[in-house]
Enzyme design. Sequence first.
Site, PDB file in Angstrom:
ATOM      1  N   HIS A 198       0.860  -1.185   0.000  1.00 24.14           N
ATOM      2  CA  HIS A 198       0.000   0.000   0.000  1.00 24.14           C
ATOM      3  C   HIS A 198       0.895   1.233   0.000  1.00 24.14           C
ATOM      4  CE1 HIS A 198      -1.499   3.267   2.713  1.00 24.14           C
ATOM      5  NE2 HIS A 198      -2.467   3.275   1.818  1.00 24.14           N
ATOM      6  N   VAL A 240       0.033   9.132  -0.978  1.00 23.67           N
ATOM      7  CA  VAL A 240       0.540  10.489  -0.741  1.00 23.67           C
ATOM      8  C   VAL A 240      -0.617  11.437  -1.010  1.00 23.67           C
ATOM      9  CG1 VAL A 240       3.026  10.210  -1.032  1.00 23.67           C
ATOM     10  CG2 VAL A 240       1.587  10.414  -3.051  1.00 23.67           C
TER      11      VAL A 240
END
Length: 306
Positions: free
Chosen positions: A104, A107
């Site tokens: 995973h 941002v």
Amino acid sequence: MDITAVKNYLTNLQDRIVASLAVIDGNPFFHDRWQRPEGGGGQSCVIEEGNVFERGGVNFSHVMGTTLPPSATAARPELAGRGWEAMGVSLVLHPRNPYIPTVHMNVRFFVAHPGSGQDSKEPIWWFGGGMDLTPYYGYAEDAAHFHRSCRNALDPFGADYFSRYKKWCDEYFYLKHRKEPRGIGGIFFDDLNTPEFETCFGLQQSVGDHFLPAYAPIVERRKDVPYGERERDWQAYRRGRYVEFNLVYDRGTLFGLQSGGRTEAILMSLPPIVKWRYDWKPAPGSAEARLYTEFLIGKDWLEEQG
């Protein structure tokens, strides 16, 4: 604060990651552009039944609204009543081969705009994100490589960033009801708005840019390891932990659903095949048991590997 620069970086990051992953898999991603009635939209890039990735998605979204959902104001009541916009790239990859870990990365950038009559006339902004690894069969060299890449992303910004963000990741990706971590961690950060915009944006870019160097070499090392029904069965069982975390604890899932996000894109993170068993435990001393005894223990992988 340059919102356009952040958006341009994020859309470029999505393009770069999707292009690289398509080469690794040998199949293209499906590109799905969508609009959100309340404001904004995005693009979901999804692969299903690929050669390497059984299911995965690399999503970009830029959404906005006039009232923040409860998940965004619970810890920051001063944001209530503000208009907002949020943008980010979020990805989850569920490989077919059980010897490749699930990964995973996220941002994101968030802005709460001042409303009429409020004391603060300046927008409140912050960055967040990180990446973490969820193996089914543990390899110390893979764990060390992933954490070393995370450290490389943060070292230019301060010697203590990696240790702080690693600890934050270990604490966040933890299933309290199981009393076990989701995986072997990585880095996680949120509410980043100091010392100033340029530095915070630079840190976000460094985290995003280090994703492929952190994950692609692990995929290449493990994608041709032979496996059978036993390994796939174990993978499906452990994927259940991933589902539990995402549906019970994950802030991004909660925010997306509460803010009227696109359900298909939000739940893209869930694996295609999952199993649950009642109070099942692997045989002592097995490769499956080693995941619990040697990997899901909050270890300092860089110190371990030297």
